[in-house]
Design a protein around this motif. Structure first.
Motif, PDB file in Angstrom:
ATOM      1  N   VAL A 161       0.731  -1.330  -0.064  1.00 20.65           N
ATOM      2  CA  VAL A 161      -0.061   0.041  -0.113  1.00 20.65           C
ATOM      3  C   VAL A 161       0.845   1.242   0.049  1.00 20.65           C
ATOM      4  O   VAL A 161       0.282   2.312  -0.158  1.00 20.65           O
ATOM      5  CB  VAL A 161      -0.896   0.022   1.303  1.00 20.65           C
ATOM      6  CG1 VAL A 161      -2.131  -0.895   1.096  1.00 20.65           C
ATOM      7  CG2 VAL A 161      -0.222  -0.172   2.388  1.00 20.65           C
ATOM      8  N   GLY A 169     -10.120   3.912   3.740  1.00 19.89           N
ATOM      9  CA  GLY A 169      -9.260   3.310   3.192  1.00 19.89           C
ATOM     10  C   GLY A 169      -7.869   2.745   3.669  1.00 19.89           C
ATOM     11  O   GLY A 169      -6.828   2.998   3.397  1.00 19.89           O
ATOM     12  N   ARG A 190      -2.142  -0.926   7.727  1.00 19.89           N
ATOM     13  CA  ARG A 190      -0.808  -0.553   7.964  1.00 19.89           C
ATOM     14  C   ARG A 190      -0.887   0.195   9.431  1.00 19.89           C
ATOM     15  O   ARG A 190       0.119   0.235  10.046  1.00 19.89           O
ATOM     16  CB  ARG A 190      -0.377   0.134   6.973  1.00 19.89           C
ATOM     17  CG  ARG A 190       0.934   0.665   6.822  1.00 19.89           C
ATOM     18  CD  ARG A 190       1.808   1.380   5.613  1.00 19.89           C
ATOM     19  NE  ARG A 190       0.947   2.551   5.452  1.00 19.89           N
ATOM     20  CZ  ARG A 190       1.132   3.841   5.730  1.00 19.89           C
ATOM     21  NH1 ARG A 190       2.367   3.864   6.567  1.00 19.89           N
ATOM     22  NH2 ARG A 190       0.591   4.962   5.550  1.00 19.89           N
ATOM     23  N   ASP A 245     -12.390  -0.375   3.596  1.00 17.87           N
ATOM     24  CA  ASP A 245     -11.658  -0.119   2.099  1.00 17.87           C
ATOM     25  C   ASP A 245     -12.569  -0.795   1.088  1.00 17.87           C
ATOM     26  O   ASP A 245     -13.405  -1.705   1.348  1.00 17.87           O
ATOM     27  CB  ASP A 245     -10.391  -0.788   2.303  1.00 17.87           C
ATOM     28  CG  ASP A 245      -9.417  -0.360   1.355  1.00 17.87           C
ATOM     29  OD1 ASP A 245      -8.419   0.283   1.683  1.00 17.87           O
ATOM     30  OD2 ASP A 245      -9.614  -0.831   0.259  1.00 17.87           O
ATOM     31  N   ALA A 265     -15.200   4.331   0.012  1.00 18.66           N
ATOM     32  CA  ALA A 265     -15.089   5.811   0.716  1.00 18.66           C
ATOM     33  C   ALA A 265     -16.076   6.812   0.422  1.00 18.66           C
ATOM     34  O   ALA A 265     -16.266   7.764   1.273  1.00 18.66           O
ATOM     35  CB  ALA A 265     -13.662   6.403   0.544  1.00 18.66           C
ATOM     36  N   GLU A 266     -16.490   6.812  -0.735  1.00 17.25           N
ATOM     37  CA  GLU A 266     -17.496   7.923  -0.958  1.00 17.25           C
ATOM     38  C   GLU A 266     -18.983   7.443  -0.974  1.00 17.25           C
ATOM     39  O   GLU A 266     -19.776   8.328  -1.167  1.00 17.25           O
ATOM     40  CB  GLU A 266     -17.339   8.138  -2.852  1.00 17.25           C
ATOM     41  CG  GLU A 266     -17.681   6.872  -3.285  1.00 17.25           C
ATOM     42  CD  GLU A 266     -16.406   5.896  -3.840  1.00 17.25           C
ATOM     43  OE1 GLU A 266     -15.586   5.810  -3.215  1.00 17.25           O
ATOM     44  OE2 GLU A 266     -16.843   4.954  -4.641  1.00 17.25           O
ATOM     45  N   CYS A 284      -5.444   8.163   4.597  1.00 19.90           N
ATOM     46  CA  CYS A 284      -4.036   8.428   4.083  1.00 19.90           C
ATOM     47  C   CYS A 284      -3.912   7.943   2.557  1.00 19.90           C
ATOM     48  O   CYS A 284      -4.263   6.633   2.304  1.00 19.90           O
ATOM     49  CB  CYS A 284      -3.214   7.470   5.023  1.00 19.90           C
ATOM     50  SG  CYS A 284      -2.556   8.219   6.560  1.00 19.90           S
TER      51      CYS A 284
HETATM   52  C1  LIG Z   1      -1.968   4.008  -1.115  1.00 14.46           C
HETATM   53  S1  LIG Z   1      -3.273   2.968  -0.380  1.00 14.46           S
HETATM   54  C2  LIG Z   1      -3.168   3.455   1.429  1.00 14.46           C
HETATM   55  C3  LIG Z   1      -3.811   2.465   2.206  1.00 14.46           C
HETATM   56  C4  LIG Z   1      -3.765   3.064   3.857  1.00 14.46           C
HETATM   57  N1  LIG Z   1      -4.426   4.160   3.827  1.00 14.46           N
HETATM   58  C5  LIG Z   1      -2.457   3.170   4.113  1.00 14.46           C
HETATM   59  O1  LIG Z   1      -1.915   4.365   4.381  1.00 14.46           O
HETATM   60  O2  LIG Z   1      -1.749   2.267   4.347  1.00 14.46           O
HETATM   61  C6  LIG Z   1      -4.813   3.680  -1.049  1.00 14.46           C
HETATM   62  C7  LIG Z   1      -6.071   2.676  -0.279  1.00 14.46           C
HETATM   63  O3  LIG Z   1      -7.095   3.509  -0.744  1.00 14.46           O
HETATM   64  C8  LIG Z   1      -8.092   2.419  -1.278  1.00 14.46           C
HETATM   65  N2  LIG Z   1      -9.131   2.871  -2.003  1.00 14.46           N
HETATM   66  C9  LIG Z   1      -8.866   3.464  -3.321  1.00 14.46           C
HETATM   67  N3  LIG Z   1     -10.266   3.761  -3.690  1.00 14.46           N
HETATM   68  C10 LIG Z   1     -10.976   3.576  -2.828  1.00 14.46           C
HETATM   69  C11 LIG Z   1     -12.483   3.934  -2.497  1.00 14.46           C
HETATM   70  N4  LIG Z   1     -13.029   4.400  -3.618  1.00 14.46           N
HETATM   71  N5  LIG Z   1     -13.360   3.680  -1.425  1.00 14.46           N
HETATM   72  C12 LIG Z   1     -12.425   2.975  -0.585  1.00 14.46           C
HETATM   73  N6  LIG Z   1     -11.118   2.561  -0.452  1.00 14.46           N
HETATM   74  C13 LIG Z   1     -10.357   3.180  -1.602  1.00 14.46           C
HETATM   75  C14 LIG Z   1      -7.508   1.197  -1.754  1.00 14.46           C
HETATM   76  O4  LIG Z   1      -7.794  -0.076  -1.862  1.00 14.46           O
HETATM   77  C15 LIG Z   1      -6.054   1.138  -0.874  1.00 14.46           C
HETATM   78  O5  LIG Z   1      -6.110   0.342   0.193  1.00 14.46           O
END
Ligand SMILES: C[S@@+](CC[C@H](N)C(=O)[O-])C[C@H]1O[C@@H](n2cnc3c(N)ncnc32)[C@H](O)[C@@H]1O
Length: 251
Positions: A41, A78, A83, A99, A125-126, A145
């Motif tokens: 991630v 998310g 993590r 997530d 998330a939305e 994050c």
């Molecule tokens: C870069 S990773 C960061 C994960 C975590 N927040 C971290 O910092 O370790 C981005 C995260 O956003 C989630 N994500 C992306 N689009 C999303 C959505 N529309 N709704 C929920 N989660 C989403 C992905 O599945 C992923 O787990």
């Protein structure tokens, strides 16, 4: 490879394809077996040291800003592979990570077994509510994050609305987000040599992000109380984007 710079006031800003983003994270979940839960991630597949340093630096920077204590209910929007789960759950009364990727949530659950005070849900998330998450009490802290870059503009608005709707009166929201330094940068179907995957993301400027807060978080009483850079210069290896953090509270 497509990299598109846009002005903040441009009418038709490029969009990213939701299905491609979902596929990207399905592949990240598969890769977690080889690169581990952090790099799945936080990326830097070929630079494990940088990934570890960024993980540690981000937690060192954001943890004091979160002001956690043992009475709080925390939502991790998310949450990916979880993590942040150990740090958040270990310093609060209740943790819920959400997530949209069922595969990443499976990893999070496998390494952090669910209890009465530690839960995960698969949810976008939305678009979620307290009831849909099976919750009856609002959250006192929300951490988000690196998620907004994977959403199109209308879903950023939706995500900020959802945060406002599940937040307690004294809630503090802490976001860490990569932003475009001068312009909005959209990456469309770019094959990343580092990740060996096709990548899609929107790096909005700080100003644009704040613009999407106006009718959502700001309208429900939140204000940005502090913000800053996440990493020291040596941990930032991008010229056009930078990792920023923001803390918001209801005043
Ligand atoms: C870069 S990773 C960061 C994960 C975590 N927040 C971290 O910092 O370790 C981005 C995260 O956003 C989630 N994500 C992306 N689009 C999303 C959505 N529309 N709704 C929920 N989660 C989403 C992905 O599945 C992923 O787990």
């Amino acid at each position: 490879m497509t990299r598109i710079f846009s002005d903040a006031d441009e009418e038709s800003k490029p969009r990213i394809d939701k299905d491609s983003v979902a596929r990207f994270f399905q592949e990240r979940a598969l890769k977690a077996g080889s690169v581990g839960l952090t790099r799945a991630v936080i990326y830097q597949d070929k630079h494990p040291d940088l990934a570890e340093k960024r993980d540690a630096a981000e937690k060192a920077r954001l943890l004091p800003i979160l002001r956690l204590h043992g009475d709080l209910r925390v939502l991790d929007v998310g949450c990916g592979t979880g993590r942040w789960t150990e740090v958040l759950a270990g310093n609060s009364a209740y943790y819920h990570g959400i997530d949209f990727s069922a595969e990443l949530v499976d990893h999070a659950r496998a390494s952090h077994p669910e209890t009465a005070s530690l839960r995960f849900s698969v949810a976008p998330a939305e678009n979620y509510s307290l009831a849909e998450l099976g919750e009856s009490q609002p959250f006192d802290r929300i951490l988000c994050c690196g998620v907004m870059i994977y959403l199109n503009d209308e879903d950023v608005v939706g995500a900020f609305r959802c945060m406002a709707s599940v937040a307690s009166k004294k809630c503090r929201i802490v976001m860490r987000e990569p932003v475009g330094i001068l312009n909005r940068l959209t990456i469309k179907e770019h094959f990343s040599d580092e990740l060996e995957q096709s990548y899609n993301a929107i790096y909005r400027t700080q100003q644009e992000l704040e613009g999407y807060m106006t009718d959502t978080l700001f309208a429900s009483g939140f204000r940005i109380i502090d913000q800053g850079d996440v990493y020291e210069a040596e941990l930032n290896n991008r010229a056009e984007t930078i990792q920023r953090w923001m803390a918001l509270e209801r005043s």
